[in-house]
Design an enzyme around this catalytic site. Sequence first.
Site, PDB file in Angstrom:
ATOM      1  N   GLU A 275       0.866  -1.178   0.000  1.00 55.08           N
ATOM      2  CA  GLU A 275       0.000   0.000   0.000  1.00 55.08           C
ATOM      3  C   GLU A 275       0.902   1.226   0.000  1.00 55.08           C
ATOM      4  O   GLU A 275       1.791   1.320   0.845  1.00 55.08           O
ATOM      5  CB  GLU A 275      -0.840   0.057   1.272  1.00 55.08           C
ATOM      6  N   ARG A 490       4.972 -14.259   8.773  1.00 53.29           N
ATOM      7  CA  ARG A 490       5.459 -12.891   8.838  1.00 53.29           C
ATOM      8  C   ARG A 490       6.813 -12.850   9.511  1.00 53.29           C
ATOM      9  O   ARG A 490       7.118 -13.688  10.340  1.00 53.29           O
ATOM     10  CB  ARG A 490       4.518 -12.127   9.737  1.00 53.29           C
ATOM     11  N   LYS A 500       3.454   2.469  11.111  1.00 53.54           N
ATOM     12  CA  LYS A 500       3.646   3.805  10.556  1.00 53.54           C
ATOM     13  C   LYS A 500       3.300   4.874  11.584  1.00 53.54           C
ATOM     14  O   LYS A 500       3.996   5.859  11.760  1.00 53.54           O
ATOM     15  CB  LYS A 500       2.703   3.998   9.370  1.00 53.54           C
TER      16      LYS A 500
END
Lengths: 779, 672
Positions: A275, A490, A500
């Site tokens: 993204e 992951r 973020k």
Amino acid sequence: MAGEDLIAKFQELGMSEQKAKETLKNANVTKNLQLALDEIKGAALADGVGMLIYHMASKLKPQVAEHLPLLVRYILERKLDNTQRVDAALDYILKSGQKLKASINVEELEKECGVGVVVTPEEIERHVQAKIKGSYKEALLEQRYHFNAFKILQDVRQELKWADAKSVKAAIDVEIFDLLGPKTEEDLKPPSKANVPKPKPETKASSVAVAAVKEETPSDGASSIAELMRTKVHFHKPGENYKTDGYVVTQNTERLLKEHLQKTGGQVHTRFPPEPNGILHVGHAKAININFGYAAAQNGVCYLRYDDTNPEKEEEKFFVAIKEMVEWLGYKPYKITYSSDNFQQLYEWAVVLIREGLAYVCHQKAEELKGFNPPPSPWRERPIEESLQLFEDMKRGKIDEGAATLRLKLTLEEGKVDPVAYRIKFIPHHRTKSAWCIYPTYDYTHCLCDSIEQITHSLCTKEFQSRRSSYYWLCNALNIYCPVQWEYGRLNMNYALVSKRKIAKLITERIVHDWDDPRLFTLTALRRRGFPPEAINNFCAQMGVTGAQIAVDPAMLEAAVRDVLNVTAPRRLVVLEPLKVTISNFPYAAPLALDVPDFPQNPQQGNHKIVLDKTIYIERSDFSQNPDKGYRRLTPKQSLGLRHAGLVISLEKVIQDPATGEILELICTSQLAEQAEKPKAFVQWVSQPVKLEVRLYEQLFKHKNPEDPNEVPGGFLSDINEQSVSIVQAYADQAISKAKVYDKFQFERIGFFSVDPDSKEQQLVFNRTVGLKEDSGKK
Amino acid sequence: MSEQLSVELNKLAELERVTVELAAQVQAANPHRNAADVQVLQDDELIKLQTENTKLKHRLAILNQAISDESGKGGSTARSFSLNDDSLSIIEHLRSVLAIAITTAFPQLSHTPVLLTPSIKFGDYQCNNAMALAKKLKDIGIGKSPRDVATELINSCPVSPRIGKLEVAGPGFINIFLNKDYGVRAITDLLRNGVKPPKVPKKRVLVDFSSPNIAKQMHVGHLRSTIIGESICRLLEFLQHDVIRINHLGDWGTQFGMLIAHLEDRFPNFLNESPPIGDLQAFYKESKKRFDEDEVFKKRAYNAVVALQGGDPNSIKAWQLICDVSRKEFKTIYDRLEINVKERGESFYQSRMLTVVDFLRKQNMLEVDDGREIMWPDESKTGIPLTIVKSDGGFTYDTSDMAAIRHRIEEELCDWLVYVVDSGQSTHFATIFKAAKRCGIFQPKVHRADHVQFGVVLGEDGKKFKTRSGDTVKLADLLDEGMKRSLEQLRSRGRDQVLTPQELLDAQEAVAYGCIKYTDLCHNRISDYVFSFDKMLDDRGNTAVYLLYTYTRICSIARNSGEDFSNLSKILETIDITLTHDKEWKLVSTLLKLHDVLVKCSRDLFLHFLCEFCYEVCTAFAEFYDSCYCIEKNKAGQIVKVNHSRILLCEATAIVLRQCFYILGLKPITKI
């Protein structure tokens, strides 16, 4: 059937009670077994047949489950009389599973499984003899009974596919006995250690965490991505999507896969779909490596697809930064695409779904849908026409934000009902500008973009496993090519923070300077800190592509960095805390230029020049007036060697600040090294130095999981290591002054350092990448 | 001079000192930090506003795009979509075609409303925009004759499957001729699939109608509400609205006190034995008389009210007994007139009246006035206020109507409320609607409320309809009279000789009830009308009898053809409809207006348009039947030729009439 009855039935198949109970916990196997038991209809089973049925039931994939009766019949008829034949039959059936309700070609099946093929003992004997004579005799004679006879077994069975393993083993034993005679005492001893090459010592750098990972998954990783992708990854071949677990075959599958192969030419297509609303971090490095790496290893192509369906947080700078990082890691996207390129197509497909009664416009509020068991939508069964009209109204801006969504009629694995496909946002999009005010969700967009790009392997992290059914459902609902989703675990980094929002908080709180502050684990930060991209890639390779979620300490990544820098970063002499030393009897008339190898262990890789003068600077810590026992460097009574200079110095006088007692300078005498007694240590030094600013970084957080409220109750901001950065003015020899940004060096005896972009003409700034040893950064 | 200088210098020195001091103070006050804080605060607010602004701008852009798409300016897909939508009525279709034409030809006048009228002599419809457009163009400096404007409009019309040709006529009229192929297609579709409703936005509608009072007879005033309400429901249901039919029965109030008290006296054993109240009206009058004359009784009556409202079981039982008597009477009438309505009387709102009062009090809507609590319909506090709570604490019609409107909007979630009540109540309902709007229950943007008012029924003397003795006319008696008169009429035509007894009874009822309903519906409901059986039963002119006769005649044509026309789809496989004769086309073009008419009726809830349409269809049919042979016979009376296409037109006419009859409550009969 009640559990107890089933356990009894399972035991009749030959399972132990324990095994039967365990099997019962696996719903899929239990279901298959129940169906199989129905087929058996209580017939008496020959020896071993029960366990073959179990074997089959546990391996049968759901997409070909309809063929279970056939397999049971074959097993009962003893046409499939060992696990090998059962496996072959399962393979064959899976292969023909591309068509819905495929009829099985019985003749071919029997051929594939070697039904009725009988291998006589004579045949086995003949083959065994030939093999031993041809390939193994010498080794056998040398290693005698320590030779691993399994190799012979494998070899023979290559040729005699349907030979009974036990018979072959017996034949081999006989032959070996013939050859070697009875075992001697020597044969009975364990193999002598001298013969076995020593196991390679663990790299010094590996930490406890590394060891733990390696123990759990001893063979998942590889030393490079290319190797990993060649040897450890077992994905399906392009076009064989239907062979994978859980793939849903429809009446169109065969045609769609055929068309897909025509479009791709059988090439592997992968994609890296970030993204564009933030900066890439070390976790993304894994995704980049797996997607680009797999495509590269298979001569395929990999797209860089910006998943730009959420207009809120997208900014030009993120697009640029992402591409830059992908390229920095050494990959070149086949094409750069944008999910938003497909907005029109996605919209048209949404209309198709509504028309088919598979999607509807819902007015439940976002809050209503939160939490467990949200109430079902009262709008689910509204007329199709109405949904069409409302969806059109949504698109045309007639409905308020949040007042309507388009939802898909499907339930996800974890029980989430009717995921949202479209929501209203009155926000212009970075690329489509004011064209849209309805934006598709990840769930809806992702699989369809994959399909459009003819992705063969949609590789994603494990969290998305629960979305796999919606992924397949959507592609099939629209009758379009359905890629296969593969999940891997992951990669989480301890002592790191990648969110973020939280990094932004660190920046606004002025704890770190920016997104690329070297204490962070964003890719730009790692670059700035001096991590070579190949080290990051190798690190990812070591992690492997298993489903397990991995949490590693930064030490493991640092070890990979050292491995690379050790052979790529030239040596330089630098002192971080200079102490002036004047050599009173400097043996040369003028300053002396010396040639110093860039890589002392490998001198042909080049030299650089340094200057030796009367005044030198050594590391303050390399002198001690009152040394502890075992101190090996300069003391009033102990001399010290100067690396590369061929001089040994001895203390003559200490000049101290009369007020503070601080040592200002040492006056030393020198001897040529070959004349002097060998000193206990050689240290780095500099003469006529240039000044450097050196930034020394430590771990930013004190705890492994700064975001875990159990570990850090005060929140991550309370877990900051106050001394995570210190700046020193260091002295270096002038050879370093021409270094460019991101050039990397080993400062001898100190560590690896990289030139920071803050450097100016006369003022170089260096970041410590890693210390020479793992613990060098710790207090 | 030097003295002056030194003074000045001293002054300067002093100023400098002060400056330094102030600077130090400013420094100490840490202006940086404060400035930064203010900055941050402003920034948050600013960012929020900027985001909001971006969102609004974005939405505006999207909406502008949507408007241009939908008005057919930019989006050709949207245009063709709506033009091919068969569910649009013809007028709506033509209106969108001409709107596009206006926008295309004169973009600067793109918002001009389209003026369209049906036409008989010149084409099928006529557009009258050209004259006004020419004038407006002149105003903005473009000189064009209306005829030129009309020509340009014609040239700018998008191709429409429904339009045959367009002509300029006279000073600038555009005559629109429908495409006959389209007519054939539409009639074929009608025969195959029946009448499909025109497309309108769906609503949840509550129709409040009939609403008689317990213990009183239904009279001719209730008749109007019942008939109009029922037809409105049928119309809205056909248009696919979600219709709730509510009978707002007067079943609560002080009069029940005296009724219960009287019941206790007359039938002391009522709790165990159902009292034989034959004539509730007489019973009511008796109790009223006692109430007016007997103080002790009056007191008991008040107590009985209190007990009833307090939920005393015996009082409730008595109340139910009384209501049941009325209910039975109402039911006979509803059954005879085929009325379907759900009872939800005032008593239903008892608890809701309490909550609505509470609600209004909390909103500070109520004012105390002379012991009462009143509510002004709007902030200006003019007009007549509602009395929400009486000085004795009791409630009024105003209270129950406020409770009802709140319940209908907030609980029933209706977005359209229709009250079918006589014109005398118009002030009351206007006040209720205003008040509901004032307190936020009724939101005009979302909700619609109509008081469907109607005038009074007059006797042939032009005065209020009464019996000869001067009493109000009881509805049951009126219906009986209708039955009697219709039978007389049928007998006078000798139908009793032809029809079976059952057929005769069917015809008698259809005529009797049909004519009463139709007379009520065929006038503009707002005006008063004269009730006259003689006029109603006339078989000429716009009457139920004429329509029913025409319908049976149409039905007999297929029957007399000697062929089977029951399976229309099958016949359509082999027979194509052809429209060659003018009268054929006139009939078809009339039938095609059904959607126009239904939409028109639903707009303001006027049903007389539908009656007029039925009459128009029947006259168009009569003309067609006079000039076009459906079945040709020789002199001997034998059939020589059957014109199948024409018989199909007859069937199509029957289908359309049947649908209209249903809405109007007429019972189609095949024999009369």
